[in-house]
Design a protein around this motif. Structure first.
Motif, PDB file in Angstrom:
ATOM      1  N   VAL A 189       5.542  -8.954 -10.367  1.00 31.20           N
ATOM      2  CA  VAL A 189       6.600  -8.613 -11.033  1.00 31.20           C
ATOM      3  C   VAL A 189       6.878 -10.254 -12.142  1.00 31.20           C
ATOM      4  CG1 VAL A 189       9.080  -8.121 -11.698  1.00 31.20           C
ATOM      5  CG2 VAL A 189       7.412  -7.040  -9.656  1.00 31.20           C
ATOM      6  N   GLU A 190       6.772 -10.142 -13.374  1.00 34.02           N
ATOM      7  CA  GLU A 190       6.945 -11.073 -14.585  1.00 34.02           C
ATOM      8  C   GLU A 190       8.820 -11.778 -14.262  1.00 34.02           C
ATOM      9  OE1 GLU A 190       5.361 -12.571 -16.301  1.00 34.02           O
ATOM     10  OE2 GLU A 190       3.081 -11.238 -15.540  1.00 34.02           O
ATOM     11  N   LYS A 191       8.754 -12.798 -14.700  1.00 33.52           N
ATOM     12  CA  LYS A 191      10.375 -13.029 -14.597  1.00 33.52           C
ATOM     13  C   LYS A 191      10.619 -12.834 -15.995  1.00 33.52           C
ATOM     14  CE  LYS A 191      12.811 -17.316 -16.157  1.00 33.52           C
ATOM     15  NZ  LYS A 191      12.475 -19.149 -16.892  1.00 33.52           N
ATOM     16  N   GLY A 192      12.145 -11.776 -15.360  1.00 28.81           N
ATOM     17  CA  GLY A 192      13.043 -10.849 -16.891  1.00 28.81           C
ATOM     18  C   GLY A 192      12.262  -9.554 -16.079  1.00 28.81           C
ATOM     19  N   GLY A 193      12.091  -8.937 -15.484  1.00 32.03           N
ATOM     20  CA  GLY A 193      11.308  -7.803 -14.926  1.00 32.03           C
ATOM     21  C   GLY A 193      11.869  -7.081 -13.594  1.00 32.03           C
ATOM     22  N   ILE A 194      11.903  -6.090 -13.665  1.00 33.47           N
ATOM     23  CA  ILE A 194      12.761  -4.910 -12.150  1.00 33.47           C
ATOM     24  C   ILE A 194      12.127  -4.973 -11.639  1.00 33.47           C
ATOM     25  CG2 ILE A 194      14.672  -5.258 -13.560  1.00 33.47           C
ATOM     26  CD1 ILE A 194      14.394  -2.156 -13.554  1.00 33.47           C
ATOM     27  N   MET A 195      11.782  -4.131 -10.442  1.00 33.35           N
ATOM     28  CA  MET A 195      11.155  -3.724  -8.882  1.00 33.35           C
ATOM     29  C   MET A 195      12.155  -2.361  -9.526  1.00 33.35           C
ATOM     30  SD  MET A 195       9.309  -3.818  -6.125  1.00 33.35           S
ATOM     31  CE  MET A 195       8.282  -2.228  -5.132  1.00 33.35           C
ATOM     32  N   ILE A 196      12.426  -0.922  -9.453  1.00 29.59           N
ATOM     33  CA  ILE A 196      13.088   0.001  -8.899  1.00 29.59           C
ATOM     34  C   ILE A 196      11.880   0.628  -7.602  1.00 29.59           C
ATOM     35  CG2 ILE A 196      14.403   2.455  -9.244  1.00 29.59           C
ATOM     36  CD1 ILE A 196      13.496   1.259 -12.128  1.00 29.59           C
ATOM     37  N   MET A 197      12.967   0.817  -6.505  1.00 31.24           N
ATOM     38  CA  MET A 197      12.793   1.694  -5.182  1.00 31.24           C
ATOM     39  C   MET A 197      13.356   2.009  -4.669  1.00 31.24           C
ATOM     40  SD  MET A 197      12.123  -2.261  -2.808  1.00 31.24           S
ATOM     41  CE  MET A 197      11.701  -0.787  -1.027  1.00 31.24           C
ATOM     42  N   LYS A 198      12.902   3.077  -3.767  1.00 29.64           N
ATOM     43  CA  LYS A 198      14.081   4.023  -2.977  1.00 29.64           C
ATOM     44  C   LYS A 198      13.632   3.205  -1.989  1.00 29.64           C
ATOM     45  CE  LYS A 198      14.909   7.901  -4.476  1.00 29.64           C
ATOM     46  NZ  LYS A 198      15.717   8.256  -4.576  1.00 29.64           N
ATOM     47  N   PRO A 199      15.093   3.770  -0.907  1.00 30.26           N
ATOM     48  CA  PRO A 199      15.203   3.113   0.171  1.00 30.26           C
ATOM     49  C   PRO A 199      13.739   3.303   1.311  1.00 30.26           C
ATOM     50  CG  PRO A 199      17.169   3.696  -0.956  1.00 30.26           C
ATOM     51  CD  PRO A 199      16.167   4.255  -1.447  1.00 30.26           C
ATOM     52  N   LEU A 200      13.436   4.622   1.129  1.00 33.66           N
ATOM     53  CA  LEU A 200      12.768   4.906   2.227  1.00 33.66           C
ATOM     54  C   LEU A 200      11.336   4.352   1.878  1.00 33.66           C
ATOM     55  CD1 LEU A 200      13.856   8.863   3.401  1.00 33.66           C
ATOM     56  CD2 LEU A 200      14.283   6.513   4.164  1.00 33.66           C
ATOM     57  N   LEU A 201      11.026   3.721   0.561  1.00 31.71           N
ATOM     58  CA  LEU A 201       9.564   3.534   0.693  1.00 31.71           C
ATOM     59  C   LEU A 201       9.470   2.253   2.145  1.00 31.71           C
ATOM     60  CD1 LEU A 201       7.486   3.790  -1.581  1.00 31.71           C
ATOM     61  CD2 LEU A 201       8.127   1.798  -1.792  1.00 31.71           C
ATOM     62  N   PHE A 202       8.083   2.435   2.791  1.00 31.86           N
ATOM     63  CA  PHE A 202       7.857   1.177   3.533  1.00 31.86           C
ATOM     64  C   PHE A 202       8.067   0.371   2.030  1.00 31.86           C
ATOM     65  CE2 PHE A 202       7.444   4.530   7.037  1.00 31.86           C
ATOM     66  CZ  PHE A 202       8.060   3.353   8.048  1.00 31.86           C
ATOM     67  N   HIS A 203       7.941  -1.344   2.501  1.00 31.43           N
ATOM     68  CA  HIS A 203       7.890  -2.353   1.761  1.00 31.43           C
ATOM     69  C   HIS A 203       7.889  -3.531   3.127  1.00 31.43           C
ATOM     70  CE1 HIS A 203      11.910  -1.761   2.091  1.00 31.43           C
ATOM     71  NE2 HIS A 203      12.778  -2.814   1.536  1.00 31.43           N
ATOM     72  N   ALA A 204       6.747  -4.569   2.776  1.00 31.07           N
ATOM     73  CA  ALA A 204       7.376  -5.653   3.676  1.00 31.07           C
ATOM     74  C   ALA A 204       6.859  -6.688   2.473  1.00 31.07           C
ATOM     75  CB  ALA A 204       5.927  -5.882   4.335  1.00 31.07           C
ATOM     76  N   SER A 205       7.107  -8.181   3.006  1.00 27.52           N
ATOM     77  CA  SER A 205       6.345  -9.440   2.168  1.00 27.52           C
ATOM     78  C   SER A 205       6.012 -10.378   3.154  1.00 27.52           C
ATOM     79  CB  SER A 205       8.138  -9.665   0.964  1.00 27.52           C
ATOM     80  OG  SER A 205       9.165 -10.687   2.169  1.00 27.52           O
ATOM     81  N   ASN A 206       5.118 -11.173   1.997  1.00 28.05           N
ATOM     82  CA  ASN A 206       4.193 -12.214   3.082  1.00 28.05           C
ATOM     83  C   ASN A 206       4.705 -13.713   2.751  1.00 28.05           C
ATOM     84  OD1 ASN A 206       2.535 -10.468   3.792  1.00 28.05           O
ATOM     85  ND2 ASN A 206       0.519 -10.877   1.930  1.00 28.05           N
ATOM     86  N   LYS A 207       4.604 -15.105   3.646  1.00 32.44           N
ATOM     87  CA  LYS A 207       5.060 -16.099   2.960  1.00 32.44           C
ATOM     88  C   LYS A 207       4.448 -16.106   1.917  1.00 32.44           C
ATOM     89  CE  LYS A 207       4.095 -17.260   8.256  1.00 32.44           C
ATOM     90  NZ  LYS A 207       3.335 -17.486   8.859  1.00 32.44           N
ATOM     91  N   THR A 208       4.447 -17.047   1.096  1.00 34.77           N
ATOM     92  CA  THR A 208       4.331 -18.229   0.529  1.00 34.77           C
ATOM     93  C   THR A 208       3.959 -19.161   0.364  1.00 34.77           C
ATOM     94  OG1 THR A 208       6.771 -18.322  -0.452  1.00 34.77           O
ATOM     95  CG2 THR A 208       5.598 -19.382  -1.263  1.00 34.77           C
ATOM     96  N   THR A 209       2.512 -19.128  -0.579  1.00 30.94           N
ATOM     97  CA  THR A 209       1.460 -19.888  -0.330  1.00 30.94           C
ATOM     98  C   THR A 209       0.908 -20.652  -1.256  1.00 30.94           C
ATOM     99  OG1 THR A 209      -0.376 -17.625  -1.028  1.00 30.94           O
ATOM    100  CG2 THR A 209       0.320 -18.555   1.698  1.00 30.94           C
TER     101      THR A 209
END
Length: 240
Positions: A189-209
């Protein structure tokens, strides 16, 4: 409408250019002013890998006019209709060298003001005087989350990974998903953008590299009243 179809079918949508550079700078200024002047605040969580402000919209209500600009209001209403209110908000700041990562999960709890034994509300927890509970599936299915990106977010600084359409399967254990048959998307997502998501969507995030900071305002919404005297602990009506 494209975004409405994406949220319904995939469980998420990414929309860039929702906030101007000036609006983002105003949000940053308000956040920095609060954190510098109240370093010991109980709602702050600080480690070398993550800084977070819980109950963000209550801690820094001055941000709300910038958050609910006309662009965001024009997005929410056609997708979700009227009558939604904030139920929870958190500000995340993942520093440049963060090793913070989050495994795949669904967002299964809501924040409420007190503990009451109510049928189908289970798995109660309390953390820093905040009650959380897993409500019936239909409440989770009708809620949604908006993540406002204060920094450009890529696969290299912890952008969310999601399993497309996993929100449509109800509450699941992750081992019951056949990853060979599922589609995974990295949500840049760009700076100033948004992500809309549903709570039951499986999601994860990785470490910063890539040594780039990632700041996100995470806001959860509902339009459902809770039963038997239960109340949303952070309920805030959005003022147009």
């Amino acid at each position: 409408m494209k975004y409405s179809n994406e949220v319904e079918n995939e469980g998420f949508s990414i929309i860039n250019n929702v906030f101007t550079e000036n609006e983002i700078e105003n949000l940053i200024s308000l956040i920095e002013n609060k954190t510098e002047n109240n370093p010991e605040n109980d709602t702050f969580r600080k480690s070398q890998d993550l800084f977070a402000i819980r109950q963000f919209h209550k801690e820094i209500p001055e941000t709300l006019p910038y958050i609910f600009n006309q662009n965001l209001q024009n997005i929410i209403e056609p997708i979700f209709g009227k009558g939604y209110f904030i139920t929870k908000s958190i500000y995340f700041d993942k520093p440049e060298k963060s090793n913070w990562f989050v495994a795949y999960h669904q967002d299964l709890t809501i924040s409420v003001d007190k503990k009451i034994d109510v049928e189908n509300f289970e798995n109660w927890t309390i953390k820093q005087n905040q009650f959380a509970v897993q409500p019936p599936t239909e409440i989770l299915e009708n809620n949604f989350t908006i993540r406002i990106h204060i920094d450009k977010t890529t696969k290299d600084n912890g952008a969310l990974k999601v399993i497309n359409n996993s929100h449509s399967k109800g509450i699941l254990r992750i081992e019951n998903l056949d990853f060979k048959k599922e589609k995974e998307t990295i949500c840049e997502v760009e700076k100033g953008g948004i992500m809309i998501m549903k709570p039951l969507l499986f999601h994860a995030s990785n470490k910063t590299t890539n040594n780039e900071r990632r700041r996100v305002i995470h806001i959860e919404f509902s339009k459902q009243e809770l039963p038997n005297g239960l109340e949303w602990s952070e309920k805030t009506i959005i003022q147009n």
